[in-house]
Design a protein around this motif. Structure first.
Motif, short mmCIF file in Angstrom:
data_model
loop_
_atom_site.label_atom_id
_atom_site.label_comp_id
_atom_site.label_asym_id
_atom_site.label_seq_id
_atom_site.Cartn_x
_atom_site.Cartn_y
_atom_site.Cartn_z
N LEU A 138 0.80 -1.22 0.00
CA LEU A 138 0.00 0.00 0.00
C LEU A 138 0.84 1.27 0.00
O LEU A 138 0.33 2.35 -0.25
N GLY A 139 2.13 1.14 0.28
CA GLY A 139 2.96 2.34 0.37
C GLY A 139 2.53 3.25 1.51
O GLY A 139 2.72 4.46 1.45
N ALA A 140 1.93 2.66 2.53
CA ALA A 140 1.39 3.47 3.63
C ALA A 140 2.49 3.89 4.59
O ALA A 140 3.49 3.20 4.76
N ALA A 141 2.28 5.05 5.22
CA ALA A 141 3.16 5.47 6.31
C ALA A 141 2.75 4.71 7.56
O ALA A 141 1.58 4.73 7.94
N VAL A 142 3.70 4.04 8.19
CA VAL A 142 3.38 3.16 9.32
C VAL A 142 4.25 3.52 10.52
O VAL A 142 5.48 3.61 10.40
N ILE A 143 3.60 3.73 11.67
CA ILE A 143 4.32 3.91 12.93
C ILE A 143 3.91 2.78 13.85
O ILE A 143 2.72 2.62 14.15
N ILE A 144 4.87 1.97 14.26
CA ILE A 144 4.59 0.88 15.20
C ILE A 144 4.54 1.45 16.61
O ILE A 144 5.41 2.24 17.01
N ILE A 145 3.51 1.05 17.36
CA ILE A 145 3.44 1.37 18.79
C ILE A 145 3.30 0.04 19.51
O ILE A 145 2.29 -0.65 19.36
N SER A 146 4.31 -0.34 20.28
CA SER A 146 4.34 -1.70 20.81
C SER A 146 4.96 -1.77 22.19
O SER A 146 5.81 -0.94 22.55
N GLY A 147 4.52 -2.77 22.93
CA GLY A 147 5.15 -3.05 24.22
C GLY A 147 6.45 -3.81 24.08
O GLY A 147 7.16 -4.01 25.06
N ARG A 148 6.76 -4.26 22.87
CA ARG A 148 8.01 -4.98 22.64
C ARG A 148 9.15 -3.97 22.54
O ARG A 148 9.28 -3.26 21.55
N ALA A 149 9.97 -3.91 23.58
CA ALA A 149 11.01 -2.88 23.65
C ALA A 149 12.39 -3.40 23.24
O ALA A 149 13.35 -2.65 23.21
N GLN A 150 12.48 -4.71 22.92
CA GLN A 150 13.79 -5.26 22.58
C GLN A 150 14.32 -4.65 21.28
O GLN A 150 13.55 -4.34 20.35
N VAL A 151 15.63 -4.50 21.22
CA VAL A 151 16.27 -3.92 20.04
C VAL A 151 15.91 -4.71 18.79
O VAL A 151 15.64 -4.14 17.73
N GLN A 152 15.87 -6.04 18.88
CA GLN A 152 15.60 -6.87 17.71
C GLN A 152 14.20 -6.61 17.16
O GLN A 152 14.00 -6.63 15.94
N ASP A 153 13.24 -6.37 18.04
CA ASP A 153 11.89 -6.06 17.56
C ASP A 153 11.88 -4.75 16.80
O ASP A 153 11.23 -4.61 15.76
N ARG A 154 12.61 -3.75 17.31
CA ARG A 154 12.71 -2.47 16.61
C ARG A 154 13.34 -2.66 15.23
O ARG A 154 12.85 -2.14 14.23
N VAL A 155 14.45 -3.39 15.21
CA VAL A 155 15.16 -3.61 13.95
C VAL A 155 14.27 -4.34 12.95
O VAL A 155 14.17 -3.95 11.79
N THR A 156 13.59 -5.39 13.42
CA THR A 156 12.72 -6.16 12.52
C THR A 156 11.59 -5.28 11.97
O THR A 156 11.28 -5.32 10.77
N GLY A 157 10.98 -4.49 12.83
CA GLY A 157 9.92 -3.61 12.38
C GLY A 157 10.39 -2.63 11.33
O GLY A 157 9.71 -2.41 10.31
N LEU A 158 11.56 -2.05 11.52
CA LEU A 158 12.10 -1.10 10.55
C LEU A 158 12.49 -1.81 9.26
O LEU A 158 12.29 -1.29 8.16
N GLU A 159 13.05 -3.01 9.39
CA GLU A 159 13.43 -3.77 8.20
C GLU A 159 12.22 -4.12 7.35
O GLU A 159 12.30 -4.17 6.12
N LEU A 160 11.08 -4.36 8.00
CA LEU A 160 9.88 -4.73 7.27
C LEU A 160 9.14 -3.53 6.68
O LEU A 160 8.13 -3.69 6.02
#
Length: 234
Positions: free
Chosen positions: A73-95
């Motif tokens: 969709l080319g949508a602008a996405v901001i994740i808001i999550s209780g997952r604070a681990q660095v790997q979760d952040r990295v995975t979210g940005l990578e996706l």
């Protein structure tokens, strides 16, 4: 002009209400959803300006949904999550997510991040064309696709496309982190730097670059990046 529409996907009604109240007080329209299936059905009727997405959903994997939103969709996405681990952040940005905010959050910060995202989206690019050719590649920004010289295509995310366009608009010029932050938006600091590192790494992979000696996107240590390709907009 109607107010920007912000969708909120979170299975906690309280979180949805807090975000909705803060965003509507700031002048935005909002729509809230507790399940991914409801949200996806709504996307057939509305086009949000920014999607706020929790990763822990009762009916679908949040990361898979983020990936679809960013790529299809080319949508602008901001994740808001209780997952604070660095790997979760990295995975979210990578996706393909554009930003990552951890719970508990300050509603004012979410509003500020949304505003920054919208300011960046509304900024006019240096070149209004949606297609650029460089070093055997063609970037189609209207379809979020990289095409190689054989016609094979690779998709890129909304966030990756922003970084690529920044490079293609300013070839053979040093772009430092401050310039990237000013142009692309987002909060300066370690989180922004990590997001840029992830997106540039993924772009290099998609451009089939040697990670130890990239030909197109060069890192100038302590200074920034420089794109060495010959670019023509068509």
């Amino acid at each position: 002009m109607s107010a920007p529409l912000i969708t909120i996907l979170d299975d906690e009604a309280g979180v949805r209400q807090v975000l909705s109240d803060a965003l509507e007080e700031a002048g935005f329209q909002t729509m809230g959803f507790g399940r991914a299936t409801e949200f996806e059905a709504a996307l057939r009727r509305v086009t949000p300006d920014v999607c706020l997405v929790d990763l822990s959903l009762p009916d679908k994997d949040g990361l898979t949904l983020v990936h679809r939103l960013a790529l299809e969709l080319g949508a602008a996405v901001i994740i808001i999550s209780g997952r604070a681990q660095v790997q979760d952040r990295v995975t979210g940005l990578e996706l393909g997510a554009d930003d990552y905010i951890t719970k508990p959050f300050d509603p004012a910060e979410v509003v500020a991040r949304v505003r920054a995202r919208l300011r960046k989206d509304r900024a006019q690019p240096l070149n209004s064309s949606n297609t650029a050719k460089f070093n055997g590649w063609t970037a189609h920004f209207d379809r979020y696709v990289l095409e190689d010289q054989h016609g094979d295509e690779t998709t890129f995310s909304h966030a990756e496309g922003e970084v690529l366009r920044l490079f293609l608009d300013s070839p053979k010029r040093l772009i430092n982190r401050a310039q990237m932050q000013e142009t692309l938006g987002g909060a300066a600091g370690e989180s922004f730097d990590r997001a840029m590192d992830v997106r540039i790494s993924r772009l290099r992979t998609k451009l089939q670059e040697d990670p130890k000696n990239p030909r197109l996107i060069k890192t100038i240590y302590g200074a920034g990046y420089i794109f060495l390709g010959d670019v023509s907009w068509v």
